[in-house]
Design a protein around this motif. Structure first.
Motif, short mmCIF file in Angstrom:
data_model
loop_
_atom_site.label_atom_id
_atom_site.label_comp_id
_atom_site.label_asym_id
_atom_site.label_seq_id
_atom_site.Cartn_x
_atom_site.Cartn_y
_atom_site.Cartn_z
N UNK A 78 -2.84 -6.55 -15.86
CA UNK A 78 -4.24 -6.40 -14.32
C UNK A 78 -3.69 -6.60 -13.38
N UNK A 79 -2.48 -7.05 -13.01
CA UNK A 79 -1.83 -6.90 -11.71
C UNK A 79 -1.92 -5.28 -11.42
N UNK A 80 -0.74 -4.30 -12.57
CA UNK A 80 -0.57 -2.86 -12.12
C UNK A 80 -2.20 -2.10 -11.80
N UNK A 81 -3.17 -2.86 -12.36
CA UNK A 81 -4.44 -2.03 -12.22
C UNK A 81 -5.63 -2.68 -11.26
N UNK A 82 -5.66 -4.06 -10.84
CA UNK A 82 -6.70 -4.25 -10.07
C UNK A 82 -6.27 -4.49 -8.72
N UNK A 83 -6.47 -2.81 -8.38
CA UNK A 83 -5.92 -2.48 -6.82
C UNK A 83 -7.06 -2.29 -5.86
N UNK A 84 -7.84 -2.52 -6.51
CA UNK A 84 -8.97 -2.45 -5.16
C UNK A 84 -9.99 -3.53 -5.70
N UNK A 85 -9.69 -5.26 -6.58
CA UNK A 85 -11.08 -5.71 -7.18
C UNK A 85 -11.69 -6.58 -5.28
N UNK A 86 -12.45 -7.36 -5.83
CA UNK A 86 -13.43 -7.88 -4.34
C UNK A 86 -12.23 -8.94 -4.60
N UNK A 87 -11.99 -9.28 -3.51
CA UNK A 87 -11.63 -10.09 -2.32
C UNK A 87 -9.38 -9.88 -2.09
N UNK A 88 -9.24 -9.92 -3.53
CA UNK A 88 -8.18 -10.07 -4.18
C UNK A 88 -7.49 -9.32 -4.89
N UNK A 89 -6.19 -8.82 -4.22
CA UNK A 89 -6.05 -7.67 -4.70
C UNK A 89 -4.63 -7.08 -4.68
N UNK A 90 -3.72 -6.07 -5.96
CA UNK A 90 -2.37 -6.21 -5.92
C UNK A 90 -1.70 -5.88 -4.91
N UNK A 91 -2.68 -5.71 -3.15
CA UNK A 91 -1.61 -5.55 -2.40
C UNK A 91 -1.63 -6.60 -1.18
N UNK A 92 -2.33 -7.62 -1.69
CA UNK A 92 -2.33 -8.60 -0.86
C UNK A 92 -1.97 -9.60 -2.49
N UNK A 93 -1.73 -9.57 -3.20
CA UNK A 93 -1.01 -10.82 -4.10
C UNK A 93 0.58 -10.55 -3.57
N UNK A 94 1.12 -8.80 -3.49
CA UNK A 94 2.55 -8.31 -2.99
C UNK A 94 2.99 -8.84 -1.84
N UNK A 95 1.62 -8.98 -0.46
CA UNK A 95 2.16 -9.09 1.00
C UNK A 95 1.80 -11.12 0.26
N UNK A 96 1.55 -11.68 -0.48
CA UNK A 96 0.91 -13.02 -0.70
C UNK A 96 3.13 -13.84 -0.94
N UNK A 97 3.10 -13.07 -1.80
CA UNK A 97 4.98 -13.30 -2.30
C UNK A 97 6.03 -12.97 -1.55
N UNK A 98 5.89 -11.71 -0.97
CA UNK A 98 6.45 -11.69 0.19
C UNK A 98 6.70 -12.26 1.51
N UNK A 99 5.63 -13.06 2.25
CA UNK A 99 5.26 -14.42 2.40
C UNK A 99 6.43 -15.30 1.97
#
Length: 190
Positions: A78-99
């Motif tokens: 799911x982390x690899x494939x949900x890259x354009x889901x509404x509101x929360x998607x992989x790039x936002x998760x990546x940024x959140x973890x980085x912060x």
């Protein structure tokens, strides 16, 4: 981002310790304390439960993990494939973890999915959303808890996405929110 890990965990654990230590003054039963949260809040709840177990901290009766973000590695399907889901998607998760992690490495207290041993943790309810990058890590964590002998209820909500329960006019959101309250009431009853 100004206060990376472990600042939020330290704060959350301090609240747990203060609450348990002041139970009489607060008029609460220290044997009926639960931790819980949504998304990053669920991460903190799971991490607080781990820390309390490992450091013989206050007793936690229950953990409520709603759409938890538990694994910084983001290597689930799911982390690899949900890259354009509404509101929360992989790039936002990546940024959140980085912060959240800042320059430091991820430990089990930062990313509870990294914990090798989940035995001795409080019973849990884990809720996941079908189209959520965090879905599989929540389901995997629940199965690992079960294998470790921890009572777990897992509910996977079909047709939903991360945070969709905030759409209060949606019938499925109303059911999700009602269930979260009912689960907590059952867990803390008598």
């Amino acid at each position: 981002p100004e206060h990376p890990f472990p600042a939020a965990l330290d704060d959350a654990y301090a609240v747990l310790a203060w609450t348990a230590g002041n139970a009489d003054a607060l008029g609460i039963d220290p044997a009926r304390i639960a931790v819980g949260g949504h998304s990053a809040g669920a991460n903190l709840a799971a991490a607080v439960a781990l820390r309390a177990r490992d450091h013989h901290g206050p007793a936690i009766r229950f953990q409520l993990l709603n759409q938890p973000g538990l694994d910084d590695r983001q290597d689930s399907w799911s982390a690899r494939n949900f890259t354009d889901t509404p509101w929360f998607y992989r790039d936002k998760a990546t940024a959140g973890w980085r912060h959240y992690l800042g320059p430091g490495p991820a430990t089990p207290y930062a990313a509870p999915a990294r914990a090798a041993d989940l035995s001795g943790l409080p019973p849990a309810y884990i809720s996941t959303a079908e189209f959520d990058p965090n879905r599989d890590e929540g389901l995997d964590y629940g199965l690992r808890l079960l294998r470790a002998g921890v009572p777990v209820e897992i509910h996977q909500w079909p047709g939903t996405f991360h945070g969709s329960q905030a759409i209060l006019s949606a019938e499925v959101s109303q059911r999700q929110n009602a269930e979260l309250g009912a689960v907590l009431r059952r867990a803390l009853a008598g």
